[in-house]
Design a protein around this motif. Structure first.
Motif, PDB file in Angstrom:
ATOM      1  N   GLY A 162       0.786  -1.224   0.000  1.00 35.66           N
ATOM      2  CA  GLY A 162       0.000   0.000   0.000  1.00 35.66           C
ATOM      3  C   GLY A 162       0.816   1.271   0.000  1.00 35.66           C
ATOM      4  O   GLY A 162       0.273   2.366   0.212  1.00 35.66           O
ATOM      5  N   GLU A 163       2.136   1.189  -0.257  1.00 38.72           N
ATOM      6  CA  GLU A 163       3.005   2.364  -0.281  1.00 38.72           C
ATOM      7  C   GLU A 163       3.161   2.841  -1.733  1.00 38.72           C
ATOM      8  O   GLU A 163       4.185   2.602  -2.386  1.00 38.72           O
ATOM      9  N   TYR A 209      -5.684   1.521  -6.688  1.00 41.81           N
ATOM     10  CA  TYR A 209      -5.263   2.845  -6.238  1.00 41.81           C
ATOM     11  C   TYR A 209      -5.427   3.895  -7.336  1.00 41.81           C
ATOM     12  O   TYR A 209      -4.893   5.005  -7.228  1.00 41.81           O
TER      13      TYR A 209
END
Length: 474
Positions: free
Chosen positions: A415-416, A453
């Motif tokens: 999730g970075e 994302y």
């Protein structure tokens, strides 16, 4: 005039051999008619217009194809087959059931190399649907584990020169040079050159004489060079051609050299290709075949490499426990590696390569779990790939591109997304000097993985920079 093929395309191979023999349409037609008359065959009606039709893709009826092959063989001084001149027939393309003999190995590999040399660049698009998979692939390859060397030595052909170990060493030096080019720039730019060099080496096998001892080393060197040709062809996105080259190189390794280590190396190349194309069960079977067939000959580095690949493939299938067990075996085996003791074809598998492979296994495993387990896999992947990237030799440019891409995918798994944007940018900056369809394919996978994302600023930036590069490459 002959029957047209279902998907009629210009016969570039026929055009090539006519050019090599300095044959016009009219002259080829006359020579075919003349050869037929010498054999008591009349009424062929071969003329310039029919040759022109063959060049456009029409397929003549027997006995014309046989006469055509005979004429072109005589005019070029090459022992050509139907497939060499782009025609179907009894001497057609070598299949998965090629004989495990010296003569068969030379013929099969020569046929494939020549064909690939002649195909125009416009036909280098992906052809993954044409590869053999499942039992169609694994069934014939099982014979490799039991194959034994063919007849010893090489009977002297008329005018054939004698070659020795210095010639073999020259081939190995050339192979090393091509491997370096592949590592630095990818397989796209150098593929034609390595295919031409492989064709030259195969000519030595066909026309020269050598002792039994030299023959063993010569076939091993030819098989290794063939593995590089197959690898570059795979990296260039020509999957079916790469698989045929790998299989034929494996035959060469077994035919006289009986080189199990080169054979295991070729099988791991094939396993990587199968995994890349999504045939992961086949990839695992190829690794198992390499482990079994070369079981008494595996060096510590090869043992470690095969276990590391097993870890990655098990992770793809979601078998995280099996993946970690295989990773443990890979690390244990690598502890036995002695610097300088491994063979040249294993030079690529150093500690950074092991760490990168296991890092990717953890990155893949992270996608199959949640919570603390996911966090652990992401952390281990990040540590391993960062370590690999820091220690990569400078000439391993494509590997560095994969490392940056692997880190980007690990960051997405965790999730970075900002970190993924930075690492992807690093990878994309290298694509000017590194041309690899495999890198492009992996970028496409990252684009898909970042889709959740897409609504964020970083996610949009990541996907847009990938889309821009891949669109420009089409």
């Amino acid at each position: 005039m002959g029957r047209p093929p279902l998907n009629r395309q210009p016969n570039h191979l026929l055009a090539h051999w006519m050019s090599r023999g300095d044959l016009s349409n009219n002259r080829l037609a006359r020579l075919i008619t003349q050869r037929g008359a010498e054999q008591g065959i009349t009424g062929l009606g071969t003329d310039e217009s029919r040759v022109r039709a063959w060049l456009k893709g029409a397929v003549p009826r027997e006995p014309v194809p046989r006469l055509l092959v005979e004429v072109l063989s005589a005019e070029t001084g090459m022992d050509l087959t139907y497939a060499d001149v782009g025609l179907p027939g009894e001497a057609g393309p070598a299949g998965m059931r090629s004989p495990w003999t010296r003569t068969g190995a030379i013929a099969a590999l020569s046929q494939i190399i020549r064909s690939e040399l002649m195909l125009p660049d416009t036909r280098t698009g992906p052809d993954a649907s044409d590869v053999h998979i499942g039992h169609e692939l694994l069934g014939p390859l099982q014979e490799w584990a039991l194959a034994r060397p063919d007849e010893a030595g090489q009977p002297a052909p008329a005018g054939g020169r004698r070659i020795g170990m210095s010639d073999v060493e020259g081939i190995r030096q050339i192979t090393s040079a091509f491997r370096d080019l592949d590592n630095r720039h990818g397989g796209v730019l150098s593929r034609s050159a390595v295919l031409a060099q492989t064709d030259t080496v195969l000519s030595l096998l066909r026309t020269c004489t050598y002792t039994e001892a030299v023959g063993r080393e010569l076939f091993s060197a030819a098989a290794d060079l063939g593995s590089v040709a197959g690898w570059m062809t795979f990296d260039a996105g020509r999957h079916a051609a790469a698989q045929r080259t790998f299989v034929s190189a494996l035959h060469a390794a077994a035919a006289e050299g009986n080189d199990r280590r080169i054979g295991a190396h070729i099988l791991q190349c094939m396993a990587r290709q199968m995994s890349h194309l999504g045939h992961v069960d086949d990839a695992l079977d190829l690794v198992a075949l390499a482990q079994y067939g070369a079981r008494r000959h595996l060096s510590p580095a090869t043992t470690s490499m095969l276990a590391a690949l097993e870890a990655r493939f098990q992770a793809i299938l979601g078998h995280t426990s099996d993946s970690e067990a295989a990773a443990g075996r890979a690390l244990d085996a690598y502890e036995r590696v002695q610097p300088g003791a491994e063979e040249p074809h294993m030079a690529f598998f150093d500690l950074p390569e092991l760490r990168a492979t296991l890092g990717m296994a953890h990155q893949i495993a992270a996608k199959h779990v949640d919570g603390a387990a996911r966090v652990r896999h992401v952390r281990q992947s990040t540590e391993l790939v960062l370590s690999a990237l820091a220690d990569r030799p400078e000439h391993r440019q494509r590997s560095k591109a994969f490392d940056h891409l692997g880190l980007a995918r690990t960051y997405v798994a965790g999730g970075e997304i900002e970190g993924a944007v930075q690492e992807t940018a690093q990878c994309l900056q290298m694509l000017g000097s590194v041309q690899s369809r495999r890198v492009s394919d992996r970028l496409g996978e990252l684009h898909a993985e970042a889709e959740p994302y897409a609504g964020t600023h970083a996610g949009t930036e990541l996907r847009e920079q990938i889309r821009t590069v891949l669109t420009a490459a089409e």
